[in-house]
Design a protein around this motif. Structure first.
Motif, PDB file in Angstrom:
ATOM      1  N   UNK A  68       0.891  -1.215  -0.089  1.00 49.21           N
ATOM      2  CA  UNK A  68       0.048   0.018  -0.018  1.00 49.21           C
ATOM      3  C   UNK A  68       0.817   1.413   0.078  1.00 49.21           C
ATOM      4  N   UNK A  69       0.055   2.341  -0.294  1.00 46.37           N
ATOM      5  CA  UNK A  69       0.784   3.711  -0.229  1.00 46.37           C
ATOM      6  C   UNK A  69       0.910   4.012   1.010  1.00 46.37           C
ATOM      7  N   UNK A  97       1.975  -7.431   9.373  1.00 46.03           N
ATOM      8  CA  UNK A  97       2.366  -6.120   8.770  1.00 46.03           C
ATOM      9  C   UNK A  97       3.601  -6.075   8.568  1.00 46.03           C
ATOM     10  N   UNK A  98       4.306  -5.985   7.312  1.00 47.84           N
ATOM     11  CA  UNK A  98       5.716  -5.691   6.933  1.00 47.84           C
ATOM     12  C   UNK A  98       5.971  -4.170   6.708  1.00 47.84           C
ATOM     13  N   UNK A 153       3.064  -3.558   4.013  1.00 46.54           N
ATOM     14  CA  UNK A 153       2.931  -4.717   3.208  1.00 46.54           C
ATOM     15  C   UNK A 153       2.084  -5.643   4.257  1.00 46.54           C
ATOM     16  N   UNK A 154       0.737  -6.064   4.061  1.00 46.37           N
ATOM     17  CA  UNK A 154       0.100  -6.982   4.840  1.00 46.37           C
ATOM     18  C   UNK A 154      -0.158  -8.399   4.217  1.00 46.37           C
ATOM     19  N   UNK A 155       0.008  -9.167   5.270  1.00 43.23           N
ATOM     20  CA  UNK A 155      -0.089 -10.779   4.966  1.00 43.23           C
ATOM     21  C   UNK A 155      -1.617 -11.150   5.434  1.00 43.23           C
ATOM     22  N   UNK A 159       9.048 -13.434  -0.634  1.00 42.11           N
ATOM     23  CA  UNK A 159       8.414 -12.671  -1.619  1.00 42.11           C
ATOM     24  C   UNK A 159       9.318 -11.360  -1.803  1.00 42.11           C
ATOM     25  N   UNK A 160       9.039 -10.711  -2.798  1.00 44.57           N
ATOM     26  CA  UNK A 160       9.657  -9.372  -3.182  1.00 44.57           C
ATOM     27  C   UNK A 160       8.978  -8.317  -3.124  1.00 44.57           C
ATOM     28  N   UNK A 161       9.135  -6.951  -2.682  1.00 44.92           N
ATOM     29  CA  UNK A 161       8.439  -6.047  -3.107  1.00 44.92           C
ATOM     30  C   UNK A 161       9.250  -4.540  -3.467  1.00 44.92           C
TER      31      UNK A 161
END
Length: 474
Positions: free
Chosen positions: A171-172, A187-188, A176-178, A206-208
């Motif tokens: 998200x903006x 929450x990352x 990142x949420x799982x 995973x990658x972001x």
């Protein structure tokens, strides 16, 4: 042999068809070796490799959105649809579902309250969508099964993980949420700006990528394993190569970057400011979409490489591009201190390294190619004089994208207000909402509406260069 030799990506082909920015790409299942592209021109297009193995043919053009199309994904084959389905999301808040052989949608999913900017599919026909309305929705066939709520800003990226019931959203709000069965499990945090893209490496990793110009590798358990730096501006998309952990990224610094064993192994510059999207085909070729409306495919295969003439034409287009020093793509530039053309006699030290020279008062930018052992011109550096030409739809405000964000001073001493505006909006309605939102006197309505029209030069959807003073590019 030097590192990277024999495994360099070169142009395979350039595909014309879309009339505006290409915003999303995904590899297709049918026809084999093909892909689907979506664009601000409101269409989606299905491309198939042509018989000569070099280029692609546009099979058909799909229409169903009343506004820009932002994202696309494939829904895997089922008994009912053995060739799978294509899902597209757009600024009209809708998701259109197409079969591979019909240009009109099979059905339309309605429910989001703002732009749908990301889609991902899972087993059994599950579809996950992310929207500027801060929610993600899980769909099965034509029904919304659940809404994932918890982010505080636009959701730019979504992915369904291989393990049953696990989903990721980026998200903006910089996190990142799982999610598991619709509940937020974790929450990352770590990114310093909007998260723009996600890619799955395995069931555990995973990658972001984000507007902070970094890529991060995460463990599902929450740990950030690695941060990759290389881009100099927003990173818009990330895609993983089949059967390995290498990946590709594209961004607002005109580049596509190929990462191998955790290092940026190759940088390919494009003659377009915003390189919006990429996808990797089954054969390892990379498809890239950009703000110039052109789709380009790059390959490591010598058989599929473009002809010398096509490659020369691409290099000429690149050499003629103008680079605005304000974008920071080339770092801080002091033109007075630059060396002359003789500087290009010295070889570079790494692939993608840039070097600026001054020739007859003009500043030119070059990039070192390790595989070809030469400096390739990537554009002329132009001063910040004159109008700023800004890419369509890339001014960010509160985590969303606009064509313009104006700064309005209602009176000298008071605070200034931000007014986001898209050329598809009604100037009067925008002015009215702006005054209401900021509790300002409605008597300013004519003035604000006129300000918007003057500063967008009454633009229609066809031309989107911002020509007004000092846009806020927050």
């Amino acid at each position: 042999a030097m590192a990277g030799e024999g495994s360099t990506f070169r142009l395979r082909c350039s595909l014309l068809g879309h009339g505006q920015d290409v915003r999303g790409l995904t590899r297709g299942l049918f026809p084999e070796g093909g892909f689907i592209s979506v664009s601000r021109d409101r269409t989606a297009r299905l491309w198939a490799p042509d018989g000569l193995n070099r280029g692609f043919t546009e099979m058909h053009c799909m229409s169903g959105h009343s506004n820009f199309v932002s994202c696309v994904c494939i829904i895997p084959p089922s008994d009912l649809y053995p060739r799978g389905l294509i899902a597209t999301g757009g600024n009209d808040h809708n998701i259109c579902i197409f079969t591979v052989d019909n240009p009109a949608p099979l059905y339309v999913l309605k429910g989001h309250k703002n732009t749908v900017c990301s889609l991902s599919s899972g087993k059994f026909g599950t579809l996950l969508s992310g929207s500027w309305d801060t929610t993600a929705k899980v769909w099965l066939n034509d029904r919304c099964m659940m809404t994932l709520q918890g982010h505080t800003a636009a959701i730019w990226a979504v992915k369904i993980l291989p393990e049953q019931g696990l989903m990721l959203t980026g998200s903006a709000d910089k996190t990142i949420k799982l999610w598991k069965a619709g509940r937020c499990e974790r929450t990352f945090t770590g990114h310093e700006d909007c998260v723009r893209g996600l890619a799955i490496l395995s069931e555990m990793e995973f990658l972001s990528c984000a507007n902070d110009a970094s890529v991060r590798r995460w463990q599902i358990s929450g740990e950030c394993l690695q941060v990759y730096y290389g881009h100099t501006n927003y990173i818009y998309s990330i895609s993983v190569f089949p059967r390995c952990k290498d990946f590709v990224t594209t961004g607002e610094d005109r580049s596509l970057r190929i990462w191998k064993q955790g290092e940026c192994a190759q940088t390919i510059r494009l003659p377009a400011q915003s390189v919006w999207c990429c996808c990797v085909l089954d054969n390892g070729d990379i498809v890239v979409g950009a703000s110039d409306g052109i789709i380009r495919v790059f390959t490591e295969s010598l058989e599929r490489t473009a002809s010398a003439e096509e490659i020369q034409a691409f290099e000429n287009e690149l050499a003629q591009a103008s680079i605005d020093p304000k974008t920071g793509d080339l770092g801080d530039i002091n033109a007075d201190d630059l060396p002359g053309r003789e500087h290009l006699k010295d070889p570079g030290t790494r692939d993608g390294q840039t070097r600026l020279i001054k020739d007859n008062g003009k500043v030119e930018a070059y990039q070192w190619s390790v595989s070809e052992r030469r400096w390739i011109k990537i554009g002329d550096v132009v001063g910040s004089s004159g109008a700023t030409q800004q890419t369509s739809g890339k001014v960010l405000f509160e985590g969303k994208e606009y064509d313009y964000v104006f700064t309005i001073d209602v009176n000298e001493n008071g605070p200034s207000y931000k007014l986001p505006y898209n050329i598809t909006d009604d100037p009067w309605l925008t002015a009215y909402n702006f005054l209401q939102k900021n509790d300002l006197n409605p008597m300013f309505l004519d003035q604000v509406a006129k300000f918007i029209m003057d500063n967008t030069k009454g633009q229609t959807l066809l031309s989107t260069s911002n020509q007004f003073s000092d846009p806020f590019t927050g």
